[in-house]
Design a protein around this motif. Structure first.
Motif, PDB file in Angstrom:
ATOM      1  N   THR A  52      26.212  43.769 -41.244  1.00 48.80           N
ATOM      2  CA  THR A  52      25.073  43.402 -40.399  1.00 48.80           C
ATOM      3  C   THR A  52      25.585  42.889 -39.067  1.00 48.80           C
ATOM      4  O   THR A  52      26.596  42.205 -39.027  1.00 48.80           O
ATOM      5  CB  THR A  52      24.286  42.250 -41.072  1.00 48.80           C
ATOM      6  N   VAL A  53      24.857  43.221 -38.014  1.00 52.90           N
ATOM      7  CA  VAL A  53      25.250  42.723 -36.694  1.00 52.90           C
ATOM      8  C   VAL A  53      24.835  41.255 -36.569  1.00 52.90           C
ATOM      9  O   VAL A  53      23.659  40.922 -36.601  1.00 52.90           O
ATOM     10  CB  VAL A  53      24.575  43.558 -35.579  1.00 52.90           C
ATOM     11  N   ASN A  54      25.814  40.378 -36.431  1.00 50.05           N
ATOM     12  CA  ASN A  54      25.535  38.940 -36.290  1.00 50.05           C
ATOM     13  C   ASN A  54      25.203  38.610 -34.849  1.00 50.05           C
ATOM     14  O   ASN A  54      24.343  37.789 -34.545  1.00 50.05           O
ATOM     15  CB  ASN A  54      26.756  38.156 -36.778  1.00 50.05           C
ATOM     16  N   THR A  55      25.927  39.258 -33.929  1.00 51.23           N
ATOM     17  CA  THR A  55      25.628  39.129 -32.514  1.00 51.23           C
ATOM     18  C   THR A  55      26.296  40.294 -31.793  1.00 51.23           C
ATOM     19  O   THR A  55      27.188  40.928 -32.349  1.00 51.23           O
ATOM     20  CB  THR A  55      26.090  37.776 -31.934  1.00 51.23           C
ATOM     21  N   PHE A  56      25.835  40.609 -30.605  1.00 54.42           N
ATOM     22  CA  PHE A  56      26.408  41.726 -29.869  1.00 54.42           C
ATOM     23  C   PHE A  56      26.261  41.468 -28.372  1.00 54.42           C
ATOM     24  O   PHE A  56      25.569  40.540 -27.953  1.00 54.42           O
ATOM     25  CB  PHE A  56      25.713  43.038 -30.249  1.00 54.42           C
ATOM     26  N   SER A  57      26.904  42.303 -27.576  1.00 52.53           N
ATOM     27  CA  SER A  57      26.708  42.248 -26.134  1.00 52.53           C
ATOM     28  C   SER A  57      26.781  43.669 -25.581  1.00 52.53           C
ATOM     29  O   SER A  57      27.232  44.577 -26.283  1.00 52.53           O
ATOM     30  CB  SER A  57      27.789  41.387 -25.486  1.00 52.53           C
ATOM     31  N   VAL A  58      26.323  43.847 -24.369  1.00 51.22           N
ATOM     32  CA  VAL A  58      26.425  45.148 -23.709  1.00 51.22           C
ATOM     33  C   VAL A  58      27.323  44.936 -22.493  1.00 51.22           C
ATOM     34  O   VAL A  58      26.915  44.324 -21.507  1.00 51.22           O
ATOM     35  CB  VAL A  58      25.033  45.659 -23.271  1.00 51.22           C
ATOM     36  N   SER A  59      28.554  45.426 -22.580  1.00 53.01           N
ATOM     37  CA  SER A  59      29.547  45.082 -21.555  1.00 53.01           C
ATOM     38  C   SER A  59      29.748  46.183 -20.533  1.00 53.01           C
ATOM     39  O   SER A  59      30.022  47.335 -20.890  1.00 53.01           O
ATOM     40  CB  SER A  59      30.881  44.772 -22.224  1.00 53.01           C
ATOM     41  N   TYR A  60      29.645  45.831 -19.260  1.00 56.38           N
ATOM     42  CA  TYR A  60      29.848  46.772 -18.162  1.00 56.38           C
ATOM     43  C   TYR A  60      31.194  46.570 -17.496  1.00 56.38           C
ATOM     44  O   TYR A  60      31.453  47.099 -16.426  1.00 56.38           O
ATOM     45  CB  TYR A  60      28.728  46.617 -17.127  1.00 56.38           C
ATOM     46  N   ILE A  61      32.033  45.743 -18.110  1.00 47.54           N
ATOM     47  CA  ILE A  61      33.344  45.506 -17.517  1.00 47.54           C
ATOM     48  C   ILE A  61      34.448  45.814 -18.522  1.00 47.54           C
ATOM     49  O   ILE A  61      34.348  45.511 -19.699  1.00 47.54           O
ATOM     50  CB  ILE A  61      33.510  44.053 -17.029  1.00 47.54           C
ATOM     51  N   ALA A  62      35.527  46.426 -17.986  1.00 47.38           N
ATOM     52  CA  ALA A  62      36.669  46.785 -18.837  1.00 47.38           C
ATOM     53  C   ALA A  62      37.616  45.605 -18.975  1.00 47.38           C
ATOM     54  O   ALA A  62      37.422  44.564 -18.367  1.00 47.38           O
ATOM     55  CB  ALA A  62      37.396  47.966 -18.204  1.00 47.38           C
ATOM     56  N   THR A  63      38.661  45.806 -19.765  1.00 47.84           N
ATOM     57  CA  THR A  63      39.673  44.774 -19.989  1.00 47.84           C
ATOM     58  C   THR A  63      40.222  44.229 -18.675  1.00 47.84           C
ATOM     59  O   THR A  63      40.438  43.035 -18.534  1.00 47.84           O
ATOM     60  CB  THR A  63      40.838  45.390 -20.778  1.00 47.84           C
ATOM     61  N   ASP A  64      40.416  45.116 -17.708  1.00 49.21           N
ATOM     62  CA  ASP A  64      41.014  44.671 -16.444  1.00 49.21           C
ATOM     63  C   ASP A  64      39.960  44.310 -15.403  1.00 49.21           C
ATOM     64  O   ASP A  64      40.234  44.297 -14.205  1.00 49.21           O
ATOM     65  CB  ASP A  64      41.938  45.765 -15.896  1.00 49.21           C
ATOM     66  N   THR A  65      38.767  44.046 -15.840  1.00 51.86           N
ATOM     67  CA  THR A  65      37.610  43.612 -15.036  1.00 51.86           C
ATOM     68  C   THR A  65      37.027  44.700 -14.139  1.00 51.86           C
ATOM     69  O   THR A  65      36.132  44.434 -13.355  1.00 51.86           O
ATOM     70  CB  THR A  65      37.913  42.367 -14.148  1.00 51.86           C
ATOM     71  N   THR A  66      37.506  45.945 -14.244  1.00 49.20           N
ATOM     72  CA  THR A  66      36.860  47.010 -13.451  1.00 49.20           C
ATOM     73  C   THR A  66      35.531  47.386 -14.110  1.00 49.20           C
ATOM     74  O   THR A  66      35.323  47.158 -15.297  1.00 49.20           O
ATOM     75  CB  THR A  66      37.749  48.259 -13.357  1.00 49.20           C
ATOM     76  N   ARG A  67      34.666  47.972 -13.346  1.00 46.51           N
ATOM     77  CA  ARG A  67      33.317  48.265 -13.804  1.00 46.51           C
ATOM     78  C   ARG A  67      33.274  49.548 -14.640  1.00 46.51           C
ATOM     79  O   ARG A  67      33.910  50.541 -14.285  1.00 46.51           O
ATOM     80  CB  ARG A  67      32.404  48.398 -12.586  1.00 46.51           C
ATOM     81  N   LEU A  68      32.501  49.544 -15.727  1.00 49.16           N
ATOM     82  CA  LEU A  68      32.355  50.722 -16.578  1.00 49.16           C
ATOM     83  C   LEU A  68      31.048  51.433 -16.272  1.00 49.16           C
ATOM     84  O   LEU A  68      30.022  50.793 -16.079  1.00 49.16           O
ATOM     85  CB  LEU A  68      32.329  50.301 -18.059  1.00 49.16           C
ATOM     86  N   LYS A  69      31.067  52.767 -16.281  1.00 45.30           N
ATOM     87  CA  LYS A  69      29.810  53.507 -16.068  1.00 45.30           C
ATOM     88  C   LYS A  69      28.988  53.463 -17.347  1.00 45.30           C
ATOM     89  O   LYS A  69      27.791  53.195 -17.336  1.00 45.30           O
ATOM     90  CB  LYS A  69      30.106  54.963 -15.690  1.00 45.30           C
ATOM     91  N   THR A  70      29.673  53.770 -18.469  1.00 43.63           N
ATOM     92  CA  THR A  70      28.992  53.691 -19.767  1.00 43.63           C
ATOM     93  C   THR A  70      29.390  52.376 -20.414  1.00 43.63           C
ATOM     94  O   THR A  70      30.574  52.136 -20.630  1.00 43.63           O
ATOM     95  CB  THR A  70      29.442  54.833 -20.687  1.00 43.63           C
ATOM     96  N   PRO A  71      28.399  51.526 -20.740  1.00 45.20           N
ATOM     97  CA  PRO A  71      28.782  50.222 -21.277  1.00 45.20           C
ATOM     98  C   PRO A  71      29.370  50.315 -22.683  1.00 45.20           C
ATOM     99  O   PRO A  71      29.078  51.240 -23.439  1.00 45.20           O
ATOM    100  CB  PRO A  71      27.462  49.451 -21.308  1.00 45.20           C
ATOM    101  N   THR A  72      30.222  49.333 -23.009  1.00 43.92           N
ATOM    102  CA  THR A  72      30.744  49.176 -24.374  1.00 43.92           C
ATOM    103  C   THR A  72      29.869  48.148 -25.070  1.00 43.92           C
ATOM    104  O   THR A  72      29.400  47.204 -24.436  1.00 43.92           O
ATOM    105  CB  THR A  72      32.188  48.628 -24.322  1.00 43.92           C
ATOM    106  N   ILE A  73      29.649  48.323 -26.357  1.00 42.71           N
ATOM    107  CA  ILE A  73      28.807  47.371 -27.092  1.00 42.71           C
ATOM    108  C   ILE A  73      29.655  46.662 -28.151  1.00 42.71           C
ATOM    109  O   ILE A  73      29.779  47.137 -29.281  1.00 42.71           O
ATOM    110  CB  ILE A  73      27.608  48.073 -27.757  1.00 42.71           C
ATOM    111  N   PRO A  74      30.291  45.529 -27.796  1.00 46.69           N
ATOM    112  CA  PRO A  74      31.031  44.790 -28.810  1.00 46.69           C
ATOM    113  C   PRO A  74      30.060  44.019 -29.702  1.00 46.69           C
ATOM    114  O   PRO A  74      28.978  43.647 -29.258  1.00 46.69           O
ATOM    115  CB  PRO A  74      31.884  43.822 -27.996  1.00 46.69           C
ATOM    116  N   ALA A  75      30.454  43.817 -30.966  1.00 44.24           N
ATOM    117  CA  ALA A  75      29.584  43.079 -31.879  1.00 44.24           C
ATOM    118  C   ALA A  75      30.415  42.382 -32.946  1.00 44.24           C
ATOM    119  O   ALA A  75      31.535  42.794 -33.244  1.00 44.24           O
ATOM    120  CB  ALA A  75      28.600  44.041 -32.552  1.00 44.24           C
ATOM    121  N   VAL A  76      29.872  41.307 -33.480  1.00 40.90           N
ATOM    122  CA  VAL A  76      30.471  40.682 -34.650  1.00 40.90           C
ATOM    123  C   VAL A  76      29.749  41.268 -35.855  1.00 40.90           C
ATOM    124  O   VAL A  76      28.530  41.140 -35.971  1.00 40.90           O
ATOM    125  CB  VAL A  76      30.309  39.150 -34.626  1.00 40.90           C
ATOM    126  N   ILE A  77      30.498  41.949 -36.702  1.00 43.00           N
ATOM    127  CA  ILE A  77      29.903  42.609 -37.875  1.00 43.00           C
ATOM    128  C   ILE A  77      30.192  41.750 -39.095  1.00 43.00           C
ATOM    129  O   ILE A  77      31.349  41.502 -39.429  1.00 43.00           O
ATOM    130  CB  ILE A  77      30.561  43.993 -38.126  1.00 43.00           C
TER     131      ILE A  77
END
Lengths: 307, 388, 171
Positions: free
Chosen positions: C94-119
């Motif tokens: 189950t997703v406990n929490t999530f975010s929609v991230s527009y920034i990469a590891t090196d802080t550059t901007r992403l066109k397609t967001p990544t969705i990290p979550a605590v499962i």
């Protein structure tokens, strides 16, 4: 887990001194101290030491950090008139002592050869080899301690100090930080004549010459005379003031900032009479544990332990 | 609690907080330490011990950073040590100094906190990557902001908090900071500005975040006897607490920081505070992001869970409100040189409780206040209660 | 000498702008640290990673308190005793929490967001780990959503958390 936990960014002996202070405030009765080394996870140690050098004045020189030990060794040998032979004797003593220590890293003896020069006069044999390990010591306030066991080992004094942060203003050849730390610890422990009042000492030997330098700073020999004591066998396992009966870092392995706690634990075992084959004979009532944070620092701590 | 010796703060000093300082870390530490000593008319010879706090070495780019900074911190040939508890370090440094004196071993302790984040290129945020588990998290390519976004999301969803109520904290703190002489990014920014700022990792937007900063702070602690010789108005540290939660942050419900509550309870008990909501006059909780002020207000037991946003919306936490929160301007307004930012809150408590906070002064003759910081991977709460 | 009030502070500090550095108005020194590590994954995580390579999510269960640890541990953090048994867990959660991230590891901007979550892994109580949500639009992701692991092809797995490509929503 859900307890007050913190890190003291220094050798484990600083954490011990911290736990000591925390208990003295009255806030806690029992405090556990932990330190560990996972040196084997580091692919290349040199660049890590390099990162500790002053970024503006020293790093651009592009020297391996052992150069600091080389400079200091040269200064110490010159001012104390100790020789490279004496350094070999330290290495030899500690490697032999370690053979009787079941947790030492190496189980075979090799004689020091001074073959591979790192930063003259420092050779590979002068440098304690890196090791992995973990150490935990539990401290308790007086009432708690006596209810937990019949034979607690007491901390009679703890001191720590830092000399100049900068290489340029260092007092080369003297372990001033160790002398200041010892002064603090001896004052608390009411020790006036360490050479007479201490029966065992576990001190830092990250580099072979450091053992002699620290022995003088701690008052186990007058200035410039530690190598004579060494020669006479005073610091041997069966001598009058055994230094590093455990084998020290040279014999056991150098566990980076866990070293000081290893020294403490070895002294505790000596005081309890449980050091087995490397037990110092006779009535061991008071012991000293000392640590140095290694290059490029001039910082270290001292703890006085007794039964 | 059987703490026998009383410890007081008798002097404080700090540098400007700047995006990139010309000063080295040593120089920043010196400026703050010197000011703290001067403010108490003490000399470095009067300092028995030095306690330093600074966050990861990676920012300044010097391994064993504590050793590098010790000359600037006045620690030459003195008992000197460095504590580290991640972001909690700044407030924890005061506790680290506290036990030096409360143990009876030393009469004075100079506490210094420094950070020089600007050294780290291309951006200090990249140094934070080492906070993620090296084996099972870093391969996923995480960004520091994820941590805050995940916690903020959980907190907002649990209590159904509209983003506007959270953004209001940033508005308040950046405005409060206009009256702080060290402030890096004080401004009269509006709610609309915050809500329309760039989304980084939803729900976190650019203006929800405190900046990257360089700076240093220092306070001088003294035992009761010595404190009374230095000043007529020592400010007592009468409660300290700290608490560390589980190693894996993904095993907890992030909507409430129980480790902050545990730390607060430890400090309140020592300070004899049984009803923090009534007995605390103002508070400086850790606010690296706007939602964190609210999260930590609840962790500090200053209100019920989920109630902090409402109190903010009602103006209770304004400087002239019933319970001023971050009258200094906090990290959001003054700046966030990690460890120094936490100690800045201790400085603020010192100045406020002596009536010396100038235009930031909270009215009503405050007597008791609490400062708090937070750090590691959502893991540690560090709390100090001070009393005039 | 007792003092009543201290003077207001005059904070020092010379702030520089980005241009000062770019235009060489100040002297600079730069250095690239070389910190290379080969981390031993240890007893518990080694086995966890081997489990991932085999397409399984493994955990440990404490015989004293019954808590399940995933990621697994050789000891129970709560009881401070050696963990009792290794167990196979479902690859759903189950997703406990999530975010929609527009920034990469090196802080550059992403066109397609990544969705990290605590499962939170099913049947493991509170326990879970960080991962990415895939095959879902950002607006579809909800806290409490049920998800299942999508695995990398068996022959391409390495014994890494990335042997799970992402978690996708399921009914």
């Amino acid at each position: 887990m859900l307890k007050p936990v913190c890190t003291i960014a220094a050798d484990g002996i600083y954490s011990l001194a911290t736990a000591y202070m925390q208990i003295l405030t009255g806030l806690f009765d029992v405090v556990a101290v932990e330190a560990h080394s996972k040196a084997s996870d580091i692919v290349n140690m040199s660049p890590i030491y390099d990162l500790a050098l002053d970024p503006i004045y020293v790093r651009p020189l592009g020297l391996n950090a052992h150069f600091i030990a080389g400079l200091e060794m040269n200064a110490f040998l010159r001012s104390s008139r100790a020789s490279l032979t004496h350094c070999n004797e330290v290495i030899d003593k500690n490697r032999r002592n370690a053979l009787s220590n079941p947790i030492a890293m190496n189980s075979t003896y090799t004689a020091p050869s001074r073959a591979e020069v790192l930063s003259y006069p420092l050779t590979k044999d002068d440098v304690a080899p890196l090791a992995d390990g973990a150490a935990v010591v539990v401290l308790a306030a007086e009432d708690a301690a006596t209810s937990l066991r019949d034979d607690p080992v007491w901390i009679k004094g703890a001191g720590w100090a830092s000399d100049s942060a900068n290489l340029e203003t260092r007092d080369w050849g003297k372990a001033t930080y160790a002398a200041l730390a010892a002064k603090q610890a001896y004052r608390q422990a009411k020790i006036n004549n360490p050479a007479e009042e201490v029966q065992v000492a576990e001190i830092d030997d990250t580099y072979s010459f450091k053992e002699l330098q620290h022995a003088e700073a701690l008052g186990f020999a007058t200035r410039g005379r530690a190598h004579e004591m060494l020669e006479q066998g005073v610091y041997d396992l069966c001598g009058d003031l055994p230094i590093n009966p455990s084998g020290g870092s040279i014999g056991m392995g150098h566990t980076l900032e866990m070293s000081g706690l290893v020294r403490v634990i070895e002294v505790i075992q000596q005081l309890r009479g449980t050091a087995g084959k490397h037990q110092v004979a006779g009535d061991v009532g008071t012991g000293i544990a000392q640590a140095w944070r290694g290059v490029p620092t001039a910082s270290g701590g001292v703890v006085v332990l007794s039964r | 609690m059987l703490v026998k010796k009383r410890v007081a703060v008798v002097g404080a000093g700090m540098t400007k907080f700047m995006r990139r300082a010309q000063e080295t870390g040593k120089e920043l530490a010196f400026e703050a330490a010197k000011q703290a000593l001067d403010s108490a008319e003490m000399r470095v010879e009067d300092v028995d011990s030095v306690a330093l706090g600074t966050a990861p070495d990676a920012f300044d780019g010097v391994h064993m950073k504590g050793e590098y900074l010790l000359d600037g911190a006045g620690a030459w040939q003195k008992p000197y040590s460095r504590n580290f508890v991640g972001g909690g370090t700044g407030v924890f440094s005061a506790i680290h100094g506290w036990w030096h004196v409360a143990s009876g071993l030393f009469d004075t302790c100079l506490v210094v906190a420094e950070e020089k984040m600007s050294s780290c290129l291309p951006h200090p945020q990249t140094a934070f990557l080492t906070i993620f588990d090296n084996m099972i998290e870093r391969p996923l390519g995480p960004n520091l902001i994820w941590i805050f976004a995940l916690e903020m999301q959980r907190y907002m969803q649990k209590h159904k908090i509209p983003k506007e109520q959270i953004a209001q904290v940033a508005v308040k703190n950046k405005r409060n900071a206009l009256d702080h002489p060290s402030a890096q990014i004080a401004s009269a920014v509006t709610l609309k500005d915050i809500m329309s700022s760039e989304v980084l990792a939803w729900p976190v937007q650019r203006l929800d975040i405190s900046p990257v900063s360089d700076g240093a702070c220092a306070v001088l602690l003294a035992s009761e006897d010595v404190a009374r010789k230095i000043t007529d108005s020592p400010v007592w540290i009468n409660g300290v607490g700290w608490n560390l939660d589980t190693t894996y942050w993904t095993n907890r419900d992030l909507y409430f920081p129980r480790y902050v509550a545990n730390a607060a309870r430890m400090a309140y008990e020592m300070a004899g505070i049984s009803d923090p909501r009534r007995q605390i006059d103002f508070a400086e909780p850790y606010d690296p992001f706007d939602y964190k002020e609210l999260h930590h207000m609840e962790g500090l037991l200053l209100c019920r869970k989920g109630e902090a946003p409402k109190l903010t919306a009602e103006g209770v936490t304004e400087r002239d409100g019933r319970l001023p929160i971050c009258p200094s301007g906090g990290l959001l307004g003054v700046g966030n040189p990690i460890a120094a930012a936490g100690l800045m809150k201790i400085c603020e408590l010192f100045w406020q409780l002596r009536g010396e906070a100038g235009k930031r002064q909270v009215a009503g003759d405050p007597r008791t206040a609490v400062a708090q910081a937070w750090g590691d991977l959502m893991q540690i709460g560090t709390v100090v209660v001070m009393h005039a | 000498m007792a003092l009543n009030k201290s003077k207001p502070i005059e904070p020092q500090g010379r702030g520089l702008k980005e241009e000062d550095i770019e235009q060489h108005n100040v002297l600079t020194v730069s250095y690239r640290p070389m910190a290379k590590y080969a981390w031993a994954t240890g007893v518990a995580i080694s086995r966890f990673l081997e489990g991932l390579k085999a397409g399984e999510v493994l955990g440990t269960k404490c015989t004293q308190c019954g808590r399940i640890a995933v990621p697994p541990r050789v000891f129970c953090e709560w009881c401070f005793k050696r963990s009792g048994t290794w167990i196979r867990l479902p690859d759903t959660g189950t997703v406990n929490t999530f975010s929609v991230s527009y920034i990469a590891t090196d802080t550059t901007r992403l066109k397609t967001p990544t969705i990290p979550a605590v499962i939170q892994i099913d049947s493991a109580g509170n326990a879970g780990f960080l991962h990415i949500i895939g095959e879902a639009k950002p607006e579809e992701v909800k806290i409490g959503m049920h998800v299942k692991a999508v695995w990398v092809e068996p022959e391409k797995r390495k014994g890494s958390i990335t042997d799970i490509k992402y978690f996708k929503p399921i009914e």
